[in-house]
Design an enzyme around this catalytic site. Structure first.
Site, PDB file in Angstrom:
ATOM      1  N   GLU A 173       0.795  -1.224   0.000  1.00 12.59           N
ATOM      2  CA  GLU A 173       0.000   0.000   0.000  1.00 12.59           C
ATOM      3  C   GLU A 173       0.836   1.287   0.000  1.00 12.59           C
ATOM      4  O   GLU A 173       0.837   2.053   0.980  1.00 12.59           O
ATOM      5  CB  GLU A 173      -0.966   0.006   1.195  1.00 12.59           C
ATOM      6  CG  GLU A 173      -1.905  -1.194   1.225  1.00 12.59           C
ATOM      7  CD  GLU A 173      -2.986  -1.087   2.299  1.00 12.59           C
ATOM      8  OE1 GLU A 173      -2.898  -0.196   3.152  1.00 12.59           O
ATOM      9  OE2 GLU A 173      -3.928  -1.893   2.265  1.00 12.59           O
ATOM     10  N   GLU A 353      -5.402  -8.775   0.991  1.00  8.49           N
ATOM     11  CA  GLU A 353      -6.008  -8.428   2.283  1.00  8.49           C
ATOM     12  C   GLU A 353      -7.486  -8.173   2.094  1.00  8.49           C
ATOM     13  O   GLU A 353      -7.884  -7.479   1.155  1.00  8.49           O
ATOM     14  CB  GLU A 353      -5.413  -7.142   2.879  1.00  8.49           C
ATOM     15  CG  GLU A 353      -4.081  -7.300   3.536  1.00  8.49           C
ATOM     16  CD  GLU A 353      -3.573  -5.984   4.138  1.00  8.49           C
ATOM     17  OE1 GLU A 353      -4.390  -5.139   4.556  1.00  8.49           O
ATOM     18  OE2 GLU A 353      -2.342  -5.816   4.177  1.00  8.49           O
TER      19      GLU A 353
HETATM   20  C1  FCB Z   1      -4.390  -2.171   5.598  1.00 15.21           C
HETATM   21  C2  FCB Z   1      -3.019  -2.528   6.107  1.00 15.21           C
HETATM   22  C3  FCB Z   1      -3.018  -3.570   7.195  1.00 15.21           C
HETATM   23  C4  FCB Z   1      -4.177  -3.403   8.145  1.00 15.21           C
HETATM   24  C5  FCB Z   1      -5.467  -3.242   7.407  1.00 15.21           C
HETATM   25  C6  FCB Z   1      -6.684  -3.117   8.282  1.00 15.21           C
HETATM   26  O1  FCB Z   1      -4.364  -0.880   5.078  1.00 15.21           O
HETATM   27  O2  FCB Z   1      -2.216  -2.985   5.055  1.00 15.21           O
HETATM   28  O3  FCB Z   1      -1.778  -3.533   7.837  1.00 15.21           O
HETATM   29  O4  FCB Z   1      -3.937  -2.369   9.005  1.00 15.21           O
HETATM   30  O5  FCB Z   1      -5.402  -2.134   6.550  1.00 15.21           O
END
Ligand code: FCB
Length: 457
Positions: A173, A353
């Protein structure tokens, strides 16, 4: 409670589709000064008064540094095919330059070998935000030298572990590090300067491309890529002002990263908006950024509905809002995956994620987190819908394995499918973990069944 929709009999995931769970170094490891580890910008940011909601830090976190073997057993017990984790740069190379720390390297080697012994593929991330503090003192990501320090770091890790990990992600990110770290200042290093933010984003992208080239030059066997956070950005109304705002936000979140990575150019509308805050770009930078990737990871949590009047207005499409205040909008995941494959020549995609924070209660050794299960199941359905519509997907990973340090929210927000009691460090599988485990078992059985049918057995 809402009824679960995920009907795995109709969800057709390809046989090589990988199911996983994800974590990151700073959020779980603790052992902040153990065995020669240097400080990261998050160690420092946690000391800033008011920076972290519960005034906590990463000194102990989930104590994963000491409990990693037990945690790997937990991961293997779930039956996942992949574990996505990150390396703490200041643990393996304190200060970000100079001597490497053998004890830090041995820690990650233990994790990688331990995963392989348990039949789980390691998905390694190099930079999940914990930059060595000394590099920040020299200007951090806004300073071009950091690009070269990162390439050295990537090469060192690839030389040590590239023969055993399934993949290496350069950055997690970059938008968050650039924007929240340098423009709003709500995340480490806490800078509030748009020009620095854009310069940091450019250096993150450049270091990604150069690291890929350097790792490939040393014949690294792992698949190489980057992880971006994306969301559909929709105007609150049809008004021209709202639409213009949504277009710009989409430019800053999605196209600012995707265009240079896949088209070797920054989006002209965002450059116009930035004016003098646009980053300094040297000849050849954009070609380096556009170096071919083996995969692209997507982190997806919510959508954004924006209006010219107010920012980041939260809508509720009917699925509810998580404890982070983020709207649950599973359809948006299908939409962004389709859009990325439509607009860019992307390599195979992973959801690296996806998950939700909810107010969990541990009672009699059980956490009945039906909202989280529902969240995950609906997003898995959204992935299967994207596949049905032709998106080349390779995997899905839940954020997160464990409750952990949720950055500026501290330990107040729980994303884990495994509950962590921070007093005792005791881990308890939440109902969502049990559901995910059973779901993966059913998927495995379906794949075997299809293979048998296919082979005429
Ligand atoms: C993302 C991050 C991760 C976590 C989630 C909820 O932006 O990559 O580390 O904090 O959000």
């Amino acid at each position: 409670m809402t009824t679960l929709k995920s009907a795995d009999s109709v969800n057709m995931f390809p046989p090589d589709f990988v199911w996983g769970v994800a974590t990151s170094s700073f959020q779980i490891e603790g052992a902040a000064v153990k065995d020669g580890k240097g400080a990261s910008i998050w160690d420092e940011f946690c000391r800033v008064h008011g920076a972290i909601a519960d005034a906590s830090n990463g000194d102990i976190a989930c104590d994963h540094y000491h409990r990693w073997a037990e945690d790997l057993d937990l991961i293997a017990g779930l039956g996942v095919g992949a574990y996505r984790f990150s390396v703490s740069w200041p643990r393996v190379r304190p200060g970000g330059a100079g001597a490497w720390n053998e004890k830090g390297l041995a820690f990650y080697e233990g994790i990688v070998d331990g995963l392989l012994e348990r039949g789980v593929k390691p998905y390694l991330t190099l930079n999940h935000w914990d930059l060595p503090a000394e590099l920040q003192a020299d200007g951090g990501w806004a300073h071009r030298d950091t690009v070269h320090r990162f390439v050295e770091y990537a090469c060192g890790m690839a030389a040590r572990l590239g023969d055993r990990v399934a993949s290496i992600t350069t950055h997690n990110e970059p938008w968050v590090m650039a924007m929240l770290g340098h423009e709003t200042g709500t995340f480490a290093p806490g800078i509030k300067n748009r020009k620095s933010a854009m310069q940091a984003s450019h250096h993150l992208l450049l270091s990604h491309g150069l690291a890929l080239q350097a790792m490939r030059a040393q014949a690294c066997a792992a698949r190489l890529g980057v992880v971006l956070n994306v969301a559909p950005i929709q105007p609150a109304t049809e008004s021209a002002a709202d639409q213009a705002k949504a277009q710009l936000e989409d430019g800053r979140l999605v196209r600012w990263y995707m265009d240079p990575l896949f088209k070797a150019a920054y989006p002209p509308d965002v450059l116009d908006f930035l004016g003098a805050d646009a980053p300094d770009v040297q000849a050849g930078d954009l070609q380096a950024i556009a170096t071919r990737m083996d995969f692209l990871g997507i982190n997806y949590y919510s959508r954004s509905v924006v209006s010219a009047a107010e920012e980041w207005d939260v809508h509720d499409s009917g699925y509810g809002i998580t404890d982070m205040g983020w709207e649950i909008y599973p359809r948006g995941l299908t939409d962004v995956l389709l859009r990325l494959q439509r607009d860019y020549a992307v390599p195979p995609l992973y959801v690296t994620e996806n998950g939700g924070a909810f107010k969990d209660a541990l009672a009699d050794g059980r956490v009945n987190d039906s909202e989280r299960t529902d969240y995950i199941a609906r997003h898995i359905d959204a992935v299967s819908e994207a596949i049905r519509q032709g998106v080349r997907m390779k995997g899905y990973m839940v954020w997160s394995l464990l409750d952990n340090f949720e950055w500026a929210s501290g330990y107040e927000k729980r994303f884990g499918i495994v509950h962590v009691d921070y007093e005792t460090q005791r881990r308890t599988l939440k109902d969502s973990a049990l559901w995910y485990r059973d779901f993966m078992r059913r998927q495995k059985a379906l794949t075997t069944q299809r293979e048998l049918l296919g082979s005429g057995a």
